[in-house]
Scaffold this motif. Structure first.
Motif, mmCIF file in Angstrom:
data_model
loop_
_atom_site.group_PDB
_atom_site.id
_atom_site.type_symbol
_atom_site.label_atom_id
_atom_site.label_comp_id
_atom_site.label_asym_id
_atom_site.label_seq_id
_atom_site.Cartn_x
_atom_site.Cartn_y
_atom_site.Cartn_z
ATOM 1 N N GLY A 43 -0.656 -2.158 0.768
ATOM 2 C CA GLY A 43 -0.277 -2.726 -0.524
ATOM 3 C C GLY A 43 0.982 -2.105 -1.084
ATOM 4 N N ASP A 44 1.150 -2.236 -2.389
ATOM 5 C CA ASP A 44 2.388 -1.790 -3.031
ATOM 6 C C ASP A 44 2.295 -0.389 -3.598
ATOM 7 N N GLU A 45 1.092 0.169 -3.538
ATOM 8 C CA GLU A 45 0.905 1.478 -4.169
ATOM 9 C C GLU A 45 1.781 2.522 -3.477
ATOM 10 N N GLU A 46 2.303 3.464 -4.240
ATOM 11 C CA GLU A 46 3.125 4.520 -3.627
ATOM 12 C C GLU A 46 2.233 5.535 -2.936
ATOM 13 N N ASP A 47 2.781 6.151 -1.889
ATOM 14 C CA ASP A 47 1.936 7.048 -1.097
ATOM 15 C C ASP A 47 1.378 8.217 -1.921
ATOM 16 N N MET A 48 2.175 8.685 -2.895
ATOM 17 C CA MET A 48 1.713 9.786 -3.761
ATOM 18 C C MET A 48 0.446 9.359 -4.500
ATOM 19 N N ALA A 49 0.502 8.115 -5.041
ATOM 20 C CA ALA A 49 -0.629 7.602 -5.820
ATOM 21 C C ALA A 49 -1.848 7.416 -4.912
ATOM 22 N N VAL A 50 -1.598 6.950 -3.677
ATOM 23 C CA VAL A 50 -2.714 6.733 -2.747
ATOM 24 C C VAL A 50 -3.359 8.072 -2.395
ATOM 25 N N ALA A 51 -2.523 9.066 -2.090
ATOM 26 C CA ALA A 51 -3.058 10.391 -1.729
ATOM 27 C C ALA A 51 -3.867 10.956 -2.895
ATOM 28 N N ASP A 52 -3.380 10.723 -4.092
ATOM 29 C CA ASP A 52 -4.072 11.219 -5.275
ATOM 30 C C ASP A 52 -5.421 10.522 -5.460
ATOM 31 N N ARG A 53 -5.390 9.211 -5.238
ATOM 32 C CA ARG A 53 -6.632 8.434 -5.395
ATOM 33 C C ARG A 53 -7.648 8.837 -4.333
ATOM 34 N N LEU A 54 -7.157 9.040 -3.102
ATOM 35 C CA LEU A 54 -8.069 9.456 -2.033
ATOM 36 C C LEU A 54 -8.727 10.791 -2.380
ATOM 37 N N LEU A 55 -7.929 11.676 -2.972
ATOM 38 C CA LEU A 55 -8.480 12.988 -3.314
ATOM 39 C C LEU A 55 -9.475 12.877 -4.465
ATOM 40 N N GLN A 56 -9.071 12.172 -5.506
ATOM 41 C CA GLN A 56 -9.917 12.119 -6.712
ATOM 42 C C GLN A 56 -11.172 11.265 -6.502
ATOM 43 N N GLU A 57 -11.009 10.131 -5.806
ATOM 44 C CA GLU A 57 -12.138 9.183 -5.755
ATOM 45 C C GLU A 57 -12.958 9.297 -4.471
ATOM 46 N N ALA A 58 -12.309 9.643 -3.358
ATOM 47 C CA ALA A 58 -13.069 9.731 -2.099
ATOM 48 C C ALA A 58 -13.189 11.181 -1.631
ATOM 49 N N HIS A 59 -12.542 12.064 -2.354
ATOM 50 C CA HIS A 59 -12.557 13.495 -1.981
ATOM 51 C C HIS A 59 -12.067 13.717 -0.552
ATOM 52 N N ILE A 60 -10.961 13.038 -0.235
ATOM 53 C CA ILE A 60 -10.289 13.249 1.048
ATOM 54 C C ILE A 60 -8.885 13.754 0.738
ATOM 55 N N ALA A 61 -8.541 14.924 1.275
ATOM 56 C CA ALA A 61 -7.188 15.463 1.028
ATOM 57 C C ALA A 61 -6.269 15.076 2.177
ATOM 58 N N THR A 62 -5.137 14.450 1.828
ATOM 59 C CA THR A 62 -4.116 14.066 2.813
ATOM 60 C C THR A 62 -2.778 14.532 2.248
ATOM 61 N N VAL A 63 -1.695 14.285 2.981
ATOM 62 C CA VAL A 63 -0.378 14.617 2.415
ATOM 63 C C VAL A 63 0.450 13.335 2.375
ATOM 64 N N PRO A 64 1.026 12.992 1.204
ATOM 65 C CA PRO A 64 1.820 11.756 1.140
ATOM 66 C C PRO A 64 3.043 11.822 2.052
ATOM 67 N N GLY A 65 3.333 10.677 2.678
ATOM 68 C CA GLY A 65 4.460 10.631 3.613
ATOM 69 C C GLY A 65 5.792 10.981 2.982
ATOM 70 N N SER A 66 5.935 10.690 1.680
ATOM 71 C CA SER A 66 7.225 10.973 1.041
ATOM 72 C C SER A 66 7.565 12.459 1.119
ATOM 73 N N SER A 67 6.553 13.316 1.240
ATOM 74 C CA SER A 67 6.821 14.754 1.408
ATOM 75 C C SER A 67 7.573 15.029 2.708
ATOM 76 N N PHE A 68 7.448 14.080 3.657
ATOM 77 C CA PHE A 68 8.099 14.252 4.966
ATOM 78 C C PHE A 68 9.283 13.295 5.119
ATOM 79 N N LEU A 69 9.767 12.773 3.997
ATOM 80 C CA LEU A 69 10.835 11.771 3.974
ATOM 81 C C LEU A 69 10.396 10.486 4.673
ATOM 82 N N ALA A 70 9.166 10.100 4.462
ATOM 83 C CA ALA A 70 8.646 8.839 5.017
ATOM 84 C C ALA A 70 7.793 8.175 3.940
ATOM 85 N N ASP A 71 8.474 7.525 2.998
ATOM 86 C CA ASP A 71 7.745 6.843 1.919
ATOM 87 C C ASP A 71 6.816 5.800 2.524
ATOM 88 N N GLY A 72 5.635 5.670 1.919
ATOM 89 C CA GLY A 72 4.737 4.594 2.351
ATOM 90 C C GLY A 72 3.807 4.993 3.485
#
Ligand code: PLP
Length: 387
Positions: free
Chosen positions: A334-363
Motif C-alpha cells: 500500500g501507500d503507507e511509509e515504511d517507518m509507519a509500517v514498522a511502527d504499527r508492526l511493533l505497536q500492534e503485532a509486537h514484531i520489531a523490524t527495521v524500516p527500509g528507509s534506514s538503509f536508503l531503501a524507502d518502501g
C-alpha cells in the motif's frame, strides 16, 4: 560556547551523526520485553545461537591462566597468524601477519579503514541499499559518502559504481552478501570492480561479514584473491561476530596493504588499545578450531530463510529470496511509509523490524531471520492476524 545541556553543547560531528536505527529499534523492542510485552525481535542482525563451547572454553582458560593484560594494540601475533591462515584457507589469498590487524568488532574495523584512508573531502562510493553505519563512519572520518542506488532487486553490479568515480574518489565499498538486501555480488562484477579499482589506483573495500551465509551454489569470492594488482588495492574487513555467534565478544579484523594496516595499528594505540585479550583467544579458537558449528548454523539459516520469505509471500508481500546474509527484505504494502509500517508492526503485532528507509531503501522492511523457526512462525501468524 553553547550552554551545557543544549544540543549545541556537543561537536558538529556528533550533531551530523544519525545514531544506528537498528540499535534504536532493538532497544525499543527490549524495553517492551522488559515491561512484560512478548515482542518478537526481528530487528537486530544477531544470531540467536550461543557461542560454541570450544570457543567459550578458550576464553575461560585464558582468563584463568591470567591472560588479562594489555596486548599489542592490533592483536597478539598468534591471532594475526590465525587470521592470515583463515584468509589463505577460506578465501584463497595469502597475507603475512603484518598485513592483518585485529579490531574491536567489525564495526570498529570498518571505521578504522575510513579513518586510515580518508582525507577531508575524499569520496567513498557505496551501493544502496546499504548498512547505514558505513555512511556515518565515512562522515566521521571527514570523507564524503557517495551513495549509488541499485535498481531493484538490488543486484550489486560494477558499472553504476564505476560511473561515479571522480578525481576525488578514494575507495569503492562493497558489502556482499549485503546487509540489508541479502544480495550476493556476481563473481564477474567483483572481478570487474577489483580490476578497475587497481587500474584507477583506488581502494576496493570488501566487507565480508556475511561471507559464510550464502545459500546458493556459488561460493563467496574475495576480490583480494583475484591477483597481485587487485590484492594491492583491496582492503578486506571481516568479523567473528556473525559466523561464530560472537556478537558480544567484539572482535573484527582488517587485511590489506601494509601501510593501511600499519596506520590502523597506530590508530588503535591511541583509540582503544587492543581488542579484549580473552576475546582474542576466543577468536583464535573460532578461526582455527572445528568449523562444523558454522555449517550447522548456516544450514539452519537456510531453512529459516525459506520459512520467512515464503510466509511473507503467502501474506501477500513481494519479497525476493535473498541469496545470502540473514535478512528478508520485503516491500511494504500500500501507500503507507515504511517507518509507519514498522511502527504499527511493533505497536500492534509486537514484531520489531527495521524500516527500509534506514538503509536508503524507502518502501521496504528488513526482517532478520537470525531467530528461531518457532518465533518466525509466530511472527508470520501475528502478521496474518494484523492484516
Ligand atoms: N559489516 C556489516 C555489513 C554488518 O552488518 C555488521 C553488523 O551488523 C558489521 C560489519 C559489524 O559487525 P560487528 O561489529 O558486530 O563485528
Amino acid at each position: 560556547m553553547a550552554p551545557p545541556g543544549t544540543a549545541q553543547a556537543v561537536a558538529d560531528r556528533i550533531l551530523a551523526l544519525t545514531p544506528s536505527p537498528t540499535m534504536a529499534m532493538d532497544a525499543k523492542a527490549k524495553a517492551m520485553v522488559q515491561s512484560g510485552i512478548d515482542v518478537i525481535n526481528l530487528s537486530v542482525g544477531e544470531p540467536d545461537f550461543d557461542t560454541p563451547e570450544h570457543i567459550k572454553a578458550a576464553a575461560i582458560g585464558a582468563i584463568q591462566d591470567g591472560f588479562n593484560k594489555y596486548t599489542p594494540a592490533g592483536g597478539i601475533p598468534e591471532l594475526k597468524e590465525a587470521i592470515a591462515a583463515k584468509l589463505a584457507r577460506e578465501n584463497g589469498v595469502s597475507y603475512s601477519p603484518s598485513e592483518v590487524v585485529a579490531c574491536v568488532g567489525g564495526k570498529q574495523a570498518v571505521c578504522n579503514v575510513f579513518l586510515a584512508i580518508c582525507n577531508p573531502g575524499d569520496e567513498v562510493i557505496v551501493h544502496a541499499p546499504t548498512w547505514p553505519t558505513f555512511l556515518e563512519q565515512i562522515k566521521l572520518a571527514q570523507g564524503t559518502p557517495v551513495t549509488v542506488p541499485l535498481a531493484s532487486p538490488f543486484s550489486i553490479t560494477a558499472a553504476p559504481l564505476l560511473e561515479r568515480v571522480t578525481a576525488n574518489t578514494r575507495a569503492i565499498l562493497i558489502n556482499s552478501p549485503c546487509n540489508p538486501t541479502g544480495e550476493v555480488a556476481p563473481p564477474e562484477e567483483l572481478r570487474t570492480l577489483a580490476r578497475e579499482c587497481a587500474a584507477r589506483g583506488i581502494y576496493l573495500i570488501a566487507d565480508e561479514t556475511y561471507e559464510h551465509f550464502i545459500y546458493g551454489d556459488a561460493a563467496h569470492l574475495s576480490p583480494a584473491s583475484l591477483g597481485a594488482d587487485e590484492k594491492a588495492h583491496v582492503i578486506t574487513v571481516n568479523t567473528v561476530s556473525k559466523t561464530y555467534a560472537m556478537t558480544g565478544w567484539r572482535l573484527g579484523y582488517v587485511a590489506g596493504p601494509e601501510p593501511v594496516i600499519k596506520a590502523i595499528n597506530d590508530l588503535m594505540t591511541q583509540l582503544t588499545s587492543n581488542p579484549t585479550s580473552a576475546a582474542q583467544k576466543a577468536a583464535i579458537a573460532a578461526l582455527t578450531g572445528p568449523q562444523d558449528c558454522v555449517r550447522d548454523m548456516v544450514a539452519e539459516f537456510r531453512e529459516r530463510r525459506s520459512l520467512l520469505v515464503e510466509g511473507l509471500r503467502n501474506a501477500g508481500y513481494s519479497c525476493a529470496m535473498p541469496g545470502g546474509a540473514f535478512y528478508a527484505f520485503p516491500q511494504v504494502k500500500g501507500d503507507e511509509e515504511d517507518m509507519a509500517v514498522a511502527d504499527r508492526l511493533l505497536q500492534e503485532a509486537h514484531i520489531a523490524t527495521v524500516p527500509g528507509s534506514s538503509f536508503l531503501a524507502d518502501g521496504y522492511l528488513r526482517m532478520s531471520y537470525a531467530t528461531s523457526r518457532a518465533k518466525l512462525q509466530e511472527a508470520l501468524e501475528r502478521l496474518q492476524e494484523l492484516l
